[in-house]
Every structure is written in structure tokens, then in C-alpha cells.
Write a protein that holds these residues in place. Structure first.
Motif, PDB file in Angstrom:
ATOM      1  N   THR A 146       0.832  -1.190   0.000  1.00  0.00           N
ATOM      2  CA  THR A 146       0.000   0.000   0.000  1.00  0.00           C
ATOM      3  C   THR A 146       0.868   1.242   0.000  1.00  0.00           C
ATOM      4  OG1 THR A 146      -1.723   1.228   1.180  1.00  0.00           O
ATOM      5  CG2 THR A 146      -0.121   0.013   2.510  1.00  0.00           C
ATOM      6  N   ASN A 154      -0.623   4.024   1.360  1.00  0.00           N
ATOM      7  CA  ASN A 154      -1.272   4.778   2.420  1.00  0.00           C
ATOM      8  C   ASN A 154      -0.331   4.872   3.624  1.00  0.00           C
ATOM      9  OD1 ASN A 154      -2.892   5.769   4.512  1.00  0.00           O
ATOM     10  ND2 ASN A 154      -4.735   4.864   3.586  1.00  0.00           N
ATOM     11  N   VAL A 155      -0.001   6.083   4.001  1.00  0.00           N
ATOM     12  CA  VAL A 155       0.938   6.280   5.091  1.00  0.00           C
ATOM     13  C   VAL A 155       0.373   5.764   6.403  1.00  0.00           C
ATOM     14  CG1 VAL A 155       2.226   8.018   6.408  1.00  0.00           C
ATOM     15  CG2 VAL A 155       1.956   8.268   3.937  1.00  0.00           C
ATOM     16  N   THR A 156      -0.935   5.956   6.593  1.00  0.00           N
ATOM     17  CA  THR A 156      -1.562   5.493   7.845  1.00  0.00           C
ATOM     18  C   THR A 156      -1.474   3.985   7.972  1.00  0.00           C
ATOM     19  OG1 THR A 156      -3.080   7.370   7.735  1.00  0.00           O
ATOM     20  CG2 THR A 156      -3.652   5.561   9.233  1.00  0.00           C
ATOM     21  N   LEU A 157      -1.781   3.288   6.886  1.00  0.00           N
ATOM     22  CA  LEU A 157      -1.700   1.826   6.920  1.00  0.00           C
ATOM     23  C   LEU A 157      -0.250   1.363   7.086  1.00  0.00           C
ATOM     24  CD1 LEU A 157      -4.243   0.901   4.095  1.00  0.00           C
ATOM     25  CD2 LEU A 157      -4.589   0.812   6.586  1.00  0.00           C
ATOM     26  N   GLU A 205       2.079   2.928   8.707  1.00  0.00           N
ATOM     27  CA  GLU A 205       2.433   3.105  10.115  1.00  0.00           C
ATOM     28  C   GLU A 205       1.772   2.050  10.987  1.00  0.00           C
ATOM     29  OE1 GLU A 205       1.338   7.060  11.004  1.00  0.00           O
ATOM     30  OE2 GLU A 205       3.160   7.959  10.101  1.00  0.00           O
ATOM     31  N   MET A 206       0.650   1.490  10.533  1.00  0.00           N
ATOM     32  CA  MET A 206      -0.012   0.429  11.296  1.00  0.00           C
ATOM     33  C   MET A 206       0.616  -0.926  11.059  1.00  0.00           C
ATOM     34  SD  MET A 206      -3.996   1.629  10.792  1.00  0.00           S
ATOM     35  CE  MET A 206      -4.614   0.142  11.586  1.00  0.00           C
TER      36      MET A 206
END
Length: 1258
Positions: free
Chosen positions: A1042, A1044-1047, A1049-1050
Motif C-alpha cells: 500500500t 497509504n501512510v496510515t496503513l 504506520e499500522m
């Protein structure tokens, strides 16, 4: 003029300026302050030589004073000002070497100048000072005088370490001396200790271009230009090391100020040697070459201070005049002067007339003949201080002997009545280190030397490192037992040179004894101890005692032997260091009565003293004189190798290592001689307990000294093999031992061959046994080493001087034998008490232990209580407990160390003991953690790692194997290569890993993925595991990702960056090229080099390490863990309850006393002497030694030829006298025949000039 030098010399220049900035405050120059008109210059010049314009207004203004003054005197008409010419001098166009120079007033204190030259300029203190007087000006120097200066004076001065004093100008004799010093310095080796110092003392106002030297702040260096160096001039000579430019305020005047005479007199009252430790004052000799009549006053004043003179007859001028007066008038009578009532003898009128006649003959142009006659008569009264040397007729090669005899001849008149007439000559020979002169002149058998005569010279030779004289004195009447007391030994240690490792060690322990906190032992002694010694208690070298020496030796020798000199100090019963320190301080504050006692082992004590100072030749001589040569050489090797670890200077460290290797070679070679002579005695030699070296043995000292070459000797290995196999034959197969181990009753059969006991005739008859040829025979072991079947009786009975059955030297009858045991008991003990049996049992049981450990980890590792542990795990716990008990026994109940700290230190020193300690600690931690639910998995992980540590312990067990042992050593060496390889690899791995991760993924905060992709993945690349789909965007990659930076980081997988993928591929290619080709091949090359380097010496390494394993299993009980607990219980009952002492703690140490010890020492001494004799024969047969002997013979022939020429001259002179007597008698007869009325028919005959004698000392 100031020259700042080149490049990085600013720091050095600044230091020189700072060091010598005090000179103008103390040293002064002279400036003319009164203009006294010179009548010959029409008022243009002063009598000082300076022009009127050069004088200041003060000097020109005092018209009244100048009007009444007729003669300019420096003391009255000049004043002192701070000197403006000092520092370093560089001759332009000559060499880069700098000379020192100083402008000083003529009345400067000589002590100040001498201190400046030795302490600040760094000139070594002289052993001789030769002051050359005369030969100045531009008169041509005769050829033979040049040869005397070159081949005689400078060569002799170089061998004695002398200062030569001249005017230092490029004219006359001064130039000849400078050239001779330059030539000899070029030809001499750079490591020569006795270097000639040429010192120029010239009038400041007479030196050309002196204005180039002026600089009130000092010159470092001053550039000095000399024009037309091929011709004589009054410029300074560039071949001199230092110049003293004496200033009396005059200009262009050559005069005698008296400063040189004052300096000569001061130096003659200083002591020779290191820091004035010599036995005599520095000898000073004035040498007269030609000279003008004005020098007669200089000679007279110098003789009145008892300064000896050497006059070169035939050199012209004043020298010829004095030789004529002293030689031809020596037989003239002297009468009591009637005009004096004080009883002093005065010259007769006839003598005075004859002197006046010779004054007119040699100095016809001199007006003041009366003064010259008075001076000559005064010199004649001190003729015993003058030696006449006819250099034109004698060889200059023996000039050193002439110098020695000239000084001795003068000193004999000053010696006391009680002194031997040859004492001064001996002291001079020692000071100059001329053992050849001492042998030919003093120790040729004509003189009976007393002990008192040699005592001071012996101390001088010891302190100043002159081993040839030490050998000479011991061979000619000096008893070392009377000489070396404990007090004198302390004085020798107090003379240790500053800056050495020994000095810092002694100072550190001295500070500790005096109550100050000493720094901990560090390698950088120069930083730690030097500060404590200088800042806290500097200058107290006289407080050094035997206690400090004992502490230094204890530091260097470690636990190999007992402390030295404790018995002399009364500390032999004290084991605690603090108690010993308090007791020693109390003893040393008292009367110190021990200092008057004789040293117990003088040669060994001197050997230690010389080894501690790294004196090669001196320590070798003391080793030759000391007993127990093998052990002494190993001890010297041990001391030097320990000191080399503390030495900071690379050159000194290398010399220590070379000397240590030399002593190890000596130990090896002497033991080889012993082994060839008598094998059984050589075995006894290895295990004999030495009273000289603190109760240690050759084997223990060799192990402490890391003497691998010594341990590789066949004799040492033969002893090791015999101890290893015990009473069994060494040809026994291993499968027979295994069979007997599992079925013990087979040891009573003929399956295992045992050596025959009580067969003393086998060795004498030379019958080979079936155990192998020669040295493997049964009787050899039985005649020297105790039988392991008698170990119980050894424990009980070997407290005396002999061990049962075997511990005697061949030829000495046994004084006591144990009672004979039954066959069943003796055979059982012969099998089970052999170290090889104990080793085999431990190997088998250790494999079973590892099998049980692996079974528990893989199959039977139950959960924490109450569900577990299983029965097998409890058995494993008990097994490890017995291993811990054995380690505890080895640590605290073996060896001769007294304190707990010593025992722990010895245990930790062994690498495999550290491995055992790690394994036991990990096991204990793992067992504790596995007992709880929360740490169960962690405990299991620790036990798994611990299993690896226990398994690696097998490597030590296989070290005994002849083929595997050396390979284990090679593997250990290669491990060091791997660490170097990993360093280079980590550099490339980190560089590539970080760059690769940053180029593939623009953002990935997961530390786990970063660690794997930065370090782990590049490491796998080396072995071919390359994820091409991930690294090459052109390949399909099925990993979900991905942007997506949020994903991300998760924890989601980030997608790859495609823009710079081309650079990723290039970096991968470069990385694989460097690592797989370059670094891997570098590692292979390193392994090959290590293998080829170690393979040749691997056998030596293996033999050396084999000793530790044999010692370990020799001291172990026969039963292996876990059954070893039975042996521990048995030992506890015997040692603690029944108080039965054990001999095994001494590792086969044999203590001999009485005749047995004396005979063994005598036999060892004989073998050492045979070895040294063989070495001397080899050395004498070498080409270099033959050339040296041929040179000595040629010199002898030339000496006889020169003596023959001397006889020829004497015969011619005798023939001339006979011819004259015959003519005179004929004339008398003719005159008497003619009667008194007639004139004689011819004039009376005159004598022809006869040849002078070769040399004459008056």
C-alpha cells in the motif's frame, strides 16, 4: 640573526627558546668601558683592539682615567652585560646538524657552564677530557702529528667516551681534530655509546663573522657562513659539537684568559659514570703540541694544580723545548739553596744556566728570558706530572695506552700510602671500559690483587654495565659471596636508570610503602607511575629496599613461584600483602640488620638484577655463573616477556623479546645436552623443586614463561607421555582401554601391557623393551617418575627428600620403600590411577552427559512444577552439580597458591575454565527461569544456548590428539582473521543495506523490517539468496502493498519506489562484486596465510598446550561425573577428617635435599659447561673469529717490529757514543804525547746527535 627552521620545527624551536631563556639572566658578556689608547694606532684604536668609533660615550668621556692608564686590563676596563649570543648554530653549506654555542665572560663559574653543557645541551658526561694546548695559528701541522691526532687521540677518545678541548677554529691543530672527529664519527656505528665530543673554547673577539651569532633572544639556529673552507681561517669549525666563546671585552686578540684552565680543574673534581656513580674523578689530561713561549705560563699554572701533561716531542716550539729540558737535564743534580732557610730544594746554578742555554736555543727572539727560565725551572720541579711522547717514532695505534700511563703516572704521586700502586690504573681502565689494557697490563699474573682493591671497581663495572670487567674480576680474586650483601644489592637497585620500566615499578611500590596511594597496574607506566613517583615523593631513590624489589618480582613472576627476599626481611610466614607491607615498613624503619648479611644466592640475585635492566651480555654472564641453568634461563625468559608487555618504547620492547627468546633457546639447548647425557636425570631436572627460584620447577616456569620451544623438546614430551600413560605401556591400543573401562576385570589379564617394576638393570644393559626403542623403554620411567600404582604411598610418604621407588637420581640408593601390595590391589591402581584412564572415562561420560542433555531438551522437557521436571531432568541437575563440585575442587583445593584471590586469578586465566564458568552460570539461570510459568520459555531458550556451550567444550578434550590438536590451534588462529573480515564486511554491508532500503522504500517506519532489510538481507546476498522479484521492479511481485501512510504506520507492507530502481540494480552488482569476489577471496587468502604460518609451528603449539591437559587429568580423581561425587566424599574424609596430606596438589613436584640435590646440580652444571665449551668452539671456528685472531697476531707482529726499530735506534746511539769515546781517548793520548809546550794537533772531538729514545716518562 634568527632562523625559524623549516616545516614543523616551530614547536621544537619554541621549546628550545623556552628552555634556554634563562641564559641571559645568568651568563654575561664583557664590553670595554674605558678607552685606553693604543700608541701604535695614533689614537684610532683602544688597547682592547676595538676602534674608537666602536666605543660608547662613557668609554670615551673619562679623559682623566685614560690619561693615567698605560695598560688595558679586562677586569678593570670592561663591564658585564647580559649575553647576546647563545643557542644553536647551523653552518651554511655544511651539514644539517646543529652545534651549541655560548658567549660568556671569562670569569663565569665553571660549574655553571658544565651543568649547562651536560644537563641542557645534552652532552654526555665524559670519561676523559683531553685539552689540546698549542698548535694554533696558520702554521702547518706536521704529517705525523696529524696521524697522532687522527689514529691516536681521536680513536682512543672514541673508545673511552672523551671530550676533546681545542680552540675550535678552522686553523692548525683545531682543524685537524675536527676533521678526525668527523671521520671517526662517520665510520663508527650509529649505536656507539662512546662518542667523542669536540668542544671549542675560543676568544669571542678573535672569531670571524661573529656578528652572525648575535641575537639577544637566542638563535635556534643561527646561520653561520664560512668563506673559502679549504683554507685556514679564524672561523668556527663545523665538526665541533659545542663552542664556548670566552669574552674579555677585547677584539682581534688571541690571548689566554684562564677560563679553560678553570673548566679543566672543575671537571677533574667530578665523578665518572652514570650520575657520578664511578669510582674515580673524571681524568683530565692536557696535551701540548708545539706552542709559543707564552704558553709556558699556562703549563706552569696548570702543573701547580696537579694537572697531568702529555708533551708531543718533535712537534716544534714549546713542546720541543720542554722535552729537551726534561729528558736531557733529568740527571742534573739539584742542590740545597743557601739563601733559603725553609728547607725547600732549589735548582743549582749549573742547572739554571743549562736551562737558560736551551731557552736561547729554542726561543732566540724572546726578550724576557729570565721569566722563561724561572717558569721552566718551576715546571722542572713538577716533572713527574709530565709524560714525553715521541710520536714520530712510535705507532699512533697504541695512543690509548700512552694516555692511560700518563694519567696513572701522575695519579700515583697523589695516591695514598695504603692504596695499591695499580689502583688508579685499574680504575681508569674500568672507566674507559678497556678490558684489553687491563688484561695485558694489570691481570697478566704479575700483580697479586686483594679483595679490597677490586671492590669499588666491581661496583663501578656493575652499575655502568661493563660485563667484561665483571668477568675479569671474578676470575682474579673477587669472591662474590663476600662482595654481595643485601645492602649492596639494594644499592645496585638504587642505581637503576631513570625512565626505565624497572625504575617506575620500584618507585610505584616505594610510594605505596611510604603510605601514598599507588596507581593500579597499567600498561602505560610512564603516565601513571611517573606522576606518582615524581609529584608525590620525588628524589627518594635511596629509600628503595629489598621489599620493593620483591614486590616487583612478585608482579612479574605472578603465582609461578614464592616471593623473593621475604626470608631476608623476616616475611616468609606472612601471606597477606597488607600484613607484609606493615611488617616491612616496621623492619625498614629499624636498624635493618639484614643489610650486612651475605646474599643467599648471589649469582641468581645479580642475574635477576641484570635481566630486569635488559642487559644482554651482563645477564648472560650471570646466567653462566648461576646454578640451575635450565630453570634460570626460563626465569629470565619469564621476567623479560612480562616486562616487554609493560614497556612502551618499541625498540626496547623488541630487545626484551629478543633477549627472552635467547634465554629460551639457552634453556632448550642446555636441556638437550642434559637429555643426551642422562635421560633419567634430565626427567628429575624438570620436576625438581628449586630453593633458588621460590620452590618452582622447570615445567611450571616454562609454562609461565610461554616457552613453547622448550616444551616441544623430545625430553619434555617423553616425560609428559610417561606421566600420561602411568604404569601402562605407551603402545597400548585405545580399544583395549575402552574394553577394560567397561569390563574392569580385564585389567588383570594380559590384554593391557604394563611396565615391569623393579628392573634397575635394564637401562644399564641397554636392552630395548617391547614398548618401543630407546627412550620409550620401561625402566626409564621407573627410574625417575613415581609409579601411579603407589600414589597412596606418595601421598603419605613423600614429605621427605625422595619419592618412593623412583624419585632418586641414578646411583643413589633408596632409603625407604613402601610395603609391597597384593597383585589385585596394585594392578587395579595401576590401571585406574593413570591420567589416560581418567581422561578416557571423562570423555565417555561427557558424551553421555551431552546425550542426556539433548534428550531432556528435545523429548523430556516438561512444564514448570508441579507438572515437571522429569526424572531425567533431575538426573541432569545432579550431573551438573557434580561438575560444579569438581570445578570448585580444582579452583580452591589445587595448586600452591595461598590466598583466595590468587586461586581465583589462576583459575580465570585458563580459557576453558572461562567456558566452564559461562556454561554453569547459564545452566543455573536457565533452571531457575524454567521453574516459573512467566519465564518458562526464556529458561528453555537459555538452556538451549547452554547446550551449545557445553558441546563446544569438547574441543578442549580433543586437544590431546596428535592430529586434531594442531588443527584446533589453527582454527583458533583463524578466528582472529574472521573478526578482521567481519569488520570490512560490516562496512560494506551497512553502506549497501541503508542505501538499498532507502532507494526501494521511500517510507517504512517498521524497525523490524528495517533491521531485516538493512543487515539480514544483504548478509544473505553473499550466499546467493537474492529476492529479484522484490528488488527489480521489472519483475512481478505478488506481495500485497500500500501507499497509504496510515496503513504503513499500522504495519502494512509499503510499495516499492520505481523511479530509482536502476540505481538499486547497480548497487547490487557492485555489492556482490566486492563481497563475493573481493572480500571472500581476501578471507581465503588470510586463512591460507594463517594456515601456512601456523602449520610449521602447530606441533610446537600443540605440545605446549598438551601440558595443561596432562596436569589437569593427573590431578583429577579416577571417576568421572556423576560418579566423581564418590571420589569427592573419599577426598573429604581423607583430607578434612583424617588430615591425610595430598601430593597431587603439587603437580608432580619433586623436592630433593642433601647429597641428591647437590649431585643433580653438579651434573647440570657440568652439562652446561660442556654446552658452552661446544658453543665457544663453534664460534672460534667461524670466519669472523678467525679474522679477528689474525688481526691480533698481525698487531703483535707490528708491535715487535716497532720494538725492533727502537732497539736499532738504541744500538746506533750506543755506537755513536762508543765512537766518541774512542776519539776522545785518542785525542787525550795525542795531547799527552806532545807535552804541555805544544798545542794539540787537532781540536777535541764533538759528539754527534744521537737518536732519542722511543719514549721516556719522567
Amino acid at each position: 640573526m634568527r632562523d625559524t627552521g623549516e616545516g614543523g620545527g616551530e614547536n621544537k624551536i619554541g621549546k628550545s627558546e623556552k628552555d634556554q631563556s634563562w641564559i641571559p639572566k645568568i651568563i654575561k658578556k664583557r664590553v670595554c668601558t674605558t678607552f685606553v689608547e693604543d700608541s701604535l694606532s695614533n689614537g684610532a684604536r683602544c688597547q682592547c683592539g676595538g676602534a674608537r668609533d666602536d666605543h660608547g660615550s662613557v668609554a670615551l668621556g673619562d679623559y682623566f682615567s685614560t690619561a693615567i692608564v698605560n695598560r688595558w686590563v679586562s677586569a678593570q676596563h670592561s663591564s658585564e652585560h647580559p649575553t647576546d649570543a647563545f643557542g644553536e648554530l647551523q653552518f651554511a653549506g655544511a651539514s644539517k646538524r646543529h652545534s651549541y654555542y655560548l658567549r660568556l665572560s671569562w670569569d663565569t663559574q665553571a660549574s655553571m657552564v658544565y651543568t649547562l653543557m651536560t644537563a641542557h645541551w645534552g652532552l654526555s658526561a665524559p670519561n676523559l677530557v683531553v685539552s689540546i694546548v698549542g698548535g694554533e695559528g696558520r702554521t702547518k701541522v706536521k704529517t705525523w702529528v696529524r696521524e697522532v691526532l687522527r689514529q691516536g687521540l681521536v680513536k682512543a677518545s672514541q673508545s673511552t667516551g672523551a671530550w676533546i678541548l681545542t680552540a675550535g677554529l678552522r686553523e692548525g691543530v683545531g682543524r685537524c681534530v675536527g676533521e678526525a672527529v668527523r671521520d671517526h664519527a662517520t665510520a663508527a656505528s650509529s649505536v656507539s655509546l662512546n662518542k667523542v665530543v669536540a668542544l671549542g673554547i675560543a676568544p669571542w673577539g678573535f672569531v670571524h663573522n661573529r656578528e652572525q651569532l648575535v641575537n639577544p633572544q637566542g638563535s635556534f639556529p643561527a646561520k653561520y657562513y664560512v668563506q673559502n673552507t679549504s683554507r685556514d681561517s679564524c672561523c668556527l669549525d663545523n665538526n665541533y659539537q659545542a663552542f664556548l666563546l670566552v669574552d674579555d671585552g677585547s677584539v682581534e686578540r688571541r690571548h689566554e684568559t684562564g677560563f679553560r684552565a678553570k673548566l679543566e680543574d672543575y671537571i677533574s673534581h667530578q665523578r665518572t659514570g652514570i650520575w657520578g656513580s664511578g669510582s674515580i674523578d673524571i681524568p683530565v689530561l692536557c696535551m701540548l703540541i708545539s706552542g709559543e713561549a707564552s704558553k709556558l705560563e699556562r703549563v706552569d699554572l696548570s702543573l701547580k694544580t696537579s694537572m697531568p701533561w702529555l708533551v708531543l716531542a718533535g712537534s716544534g716550539g714549546l713542546a720541543d723545548f720542554l722535552s729537551d729540558v726534561l729528558e736531557n737535564l733529568s740527571s742534573a743534580p739539584t742542590a740545597q739553596s743557601s739563601s733559603e732557610g725553609d728547607g725547600e730544594a732549589g735548582p743549582s746554578v749549573d742547572l739554571k744556566d743549562r736551562v737558560a742555554e736551551r731557552v736561547k736555543k729554542h726561543f732566540p727572539s724572546e726578550a724576557e728570558t729570565e721569566k722563561l727560565v724561572e717558569r721552566a725551572l718551576s715546571i722542572y720541579q713538577n716533572r713527574h706530572l709530565i709524560t714525553i711522547y715521541h710520536g714520530e717514532q712510535e705507532s699512533p695505534n697504541e695512543f690509548d695506552t700512552v694516555l692511560l700511563k700518563a694519567l696513572v703516572g701522575a695519579s700515583k704521586h697523589r695516591a695514598s700510602v695504603d692504596d695499591s700502586p695499580y689502583n688508579e690504573e685499574l680504575k681508569l681502565a674500568v672507566t674507559w671500559n678497556r678490558v684489553d689494557i687491563a688484561k695485558s697490563e694489570l691481570f697478566n699474573g704479575d700483580i697479586q690483587w686483594r679483595y679490597e682493591d677490586l671492590e669499588d671497581s666491581m661496583t663501578d663495572a656493575l652499575v655502568n654495565d661493563k660485563p667484561q670487567f665483571v668477568r675479569l674480576f671474578t676470575e682474579n680474586g673477587l669472591n662474590i659471596l663476600d662482595y654481595l650483601t643485601y645492602g649492596r644489592l639494594e644499592n645496585l637497585y638504587r642505581s637503576v636508570a631513570d625512565g626505565t620500566v624497572l625504575y617506575y615499578l620500584l618507585q610505584r611500590h616505594l610510594v605505596e610503602r611510604l603510605g601514598y596511594a599507588a596507581p593500579a597496574p597499567t600498561l602505560n607506566l610512564q603516565d601513571s607511575t611517573k606522576g606518582a613517583a615524581e609529584n608525590v615523593y620525588s628524589g627518594r631513590v635511596t629509600d628503595i629496599s629489598l621489599f620493593e624489589v620483591a614486590r616487583v618480582l612478585e608482579l612479574l613472576m605472578g603465582d609461578v613461584c614464592q616471593p623473593f627476599y621475604y626470608e631476608a626481611l623476616g616475611l616468609e610466614q606472612i601471606s597477606s600483602k597488607r600484613r607484609a607491607l606493615r611488617r616491612a615498613s616496621k623492619v625498614l624503619r629499624g636498624d635493618c640488620l639484614y643489610r650486612d648479611k651475605r646474599c643467599l644466592f648471589p649469582w641468581a640475585s645479580l642475574f635477576i638484577w641484570s635481566v630486569l635492566q635488559n642487559r644482554s651480555e651482563m645477564s648472560t654472564f650471570f646466567w653462566e655463573m648461576a646454578g640451575e641453568s635450565v630453570l634460570s634461563a626460563l626465569s629470565g625468559c619469564k621476567i623479560l616477556r612480562e616486562m616487554s608487555k609493560l614497556e612502551a618504547e618499541a625498540e626496547t620492547k623488541l630487545s626484551m623479546k629478543e633477549l627472552a627468546q635467547r634465554f629460551e633457546n639457552l634453556a632448550h639447548d642446555v636441556f638437550s645436552s642434559c637429555y643426551r647425557s642422562d635421560e633419567s636425570r634430565s626427567f628429575t631436572l624438570l620436576i625438581r623443586k628449586s630453593p633458588v627460584w621460590g620452590g618452582t620447577t622447570c615445567l611450571q616456569m616454562g609454562m609461565g614463561a610461554d616457552a613453547r620451544l622448550f616444551f616441544s623438546h623430545d625430553g619434555v614430551q617423553s616425560l609428559m607421555s610417561q606421566i600420561w600413560w602411568g604404569d601402562m605401556k605407551r603402545s597400548t591400543e585405545v580399544w583395549k582401554l575402552l574394553l577394560a573401562f567397561f569390563c574392569p576385570f580385564l585389567c588383570y589379564t594380559n590384554l593391557i601391557p604394563f611396565r615391569k617394576q623393579n628392573d634397575p638393570h635394564q637401562e644399564d644393559e641397554g636392552k630395548p623393551s617391547d614398548d618401543g626403542p630407546g627412550r620409550d623403554s620401561d625402566s626409564l620411567y621407573g627410574a625417575t617418575i613415581f609409579s601411579f600404582s603407589d600414589i597412596k604411598h606418595i601421598e603419605a610418604d613423600t614429605q621427605g627428600s625422595h619419592t618412593p621407588r623412583t624419585a632418586t637420581i641414578k646411583g643413589i640408593p633408596q632409603t625407604r620403600r613402601p610395603p609391597k601390595r597384593p597383585f589385585i590391589v596394585s594392578r587395579w591402581r595401576q590401571f585406574w590411577f593413570a591420567p589416560v584412564t581418567a581422561f578416557l572415562g571423562n570423555v565417555i561420560m561427557y558424551f553421555l552427559f551431552l546425550l542426556l542433555f539433548s534428550y531432556v531438551l528435545l523429548v523430556d522437557f516438561l512444564p514448570p512444577p508441579p507438572a515437571g521436571p522429569a526424572i531425567t531432568e533431575y538426573v541432569l541437575y545432579f550431573w551438573v552439580f557434580t561438575i560444579v563440585c569438581e570445578e570448585f575442587r580444582e579452583t580452591f583445593f589445587l595448586g600452591t597458591m595461598k590466598t583466595l584471590r590468587q586461586k581465583i586469578r589462576v583459575y580465570i586465566q585458563d580459557v576453558w575454565n572461562k567456558c566452564d564458568l559461562v556454561a554453569i552460570v547459564l545452566f543455573i539461570v536457565g533452571v531457575i527461569l524454567r521453574m516459573f510459568d512467566w519465564s518458562y520459555e526464556l529458561g528453555r531458550d537459555i538452556l538451549c544456548v547452554d547446550y551449545m556451550v557445553f558441546t563446544l567444550r569438547l574441543i578442549h578434550i580433543f586437544a590431546i590428539h596428535r592430529q586434531m590438536g594442531p588443527k584446533i590451534i589453527i582454527v583458533g588462529k583463524m578466528m582472529k582473521d574472521i573478526f578482521f573480515f567481519l569488520f570490512f564486511l560490516m562496512v560494506w554491508l551497512m553502506a549497501y543495506g541503508v542505501a538499498n532500503q532507502a532507494l526501494l522504500y521511500s517510507y517504512d517506519p517498521s524497525l523490524e523490517r528495517i533491521f531485516r532489510r538493512v543487515f539480514y538481507r544483504p548478509y544473505l546476498h553473499i550466499f546467493g539468496q537474492i529476492p529479484v522479484e522484490e528488488m527489480d521492479v521489472g519483475k512481478a511481485w505478488d506481495m500485497p502493498c500500500t501507499h497509504n501512510v496510515t496503513l504503513i504506520e499500522m504495519g502494512e507492507e509499503p510499495c516499492r519506489t520505481t523511479s530509482s530502481n536502476w540505481l538499486v540494480v547497480i548497487l547490487l552488482i557492485v555489492y556482490l562484486l566486492v563481497t563475493n569476489i573481493l572480500l571472500i577471496n581476501l578471507l581465503i587468502a588470510m586463512f591460507s596465510h594463517t594456515f601456512s604460518e601456523v602449520q610449521g609451528n602447530s606441533d610446537i603449539y600443540w605440545k605446549f598446550q598438551r601440558y595443561n591437559l596432562i596436569v589437569q587429568y593427573h590431578s583429577r580423581p579416577s571417576l568421572a561425573p556423576p560418579f566423581i561425587i564418590l571420589s569427592h566424599i573419599n577426598l573429604f574424609i581423607k583430607r578434612v577428617i583424617r588430615r591425610v596430606p595430598s601430593i597431587k596438589i603439587y603437580h608432580f613436584v619433586l623436592q630433593l635435599k642433601g647429597k641428591a640435590a647437590n649431585r643433580l646440580m653438579t651434573w647440570e652444571t657440568i652439562q652446561k659447561e660442556d654446552f658452552l665449551t661446544a658453543q665457544n668452539k663453534i664460534q672460534k671456528s667461524s670466519d669472523s673469529e678467525r679474522l679477528k685472531q689474525m688481526s691480533v697476531k698481525v698487531d703483535g707482529v707490528l708491535k715487535h717490529m716497532s720494538e725492533g726499530r727502537d732497539f736499532d735506534h738504541r744500538l746506533r746511539a750506543l755506537e755513536n757514543e762508543m765512537e766518541y769515546c774512542s776519539s776522545a781517548l785518542s785525542w787525550i793520548v795525542d795531547t799527552l804525547a806532545q807535552g804541555s809546550t805544544f798545542k794539540p794537533p787537532r781540536p777535541p772531538p764533538t759528539t754527534r746527535e744521537a737518536f732519542p729514545s722511543s719514549s721516556h716518562t719522567t
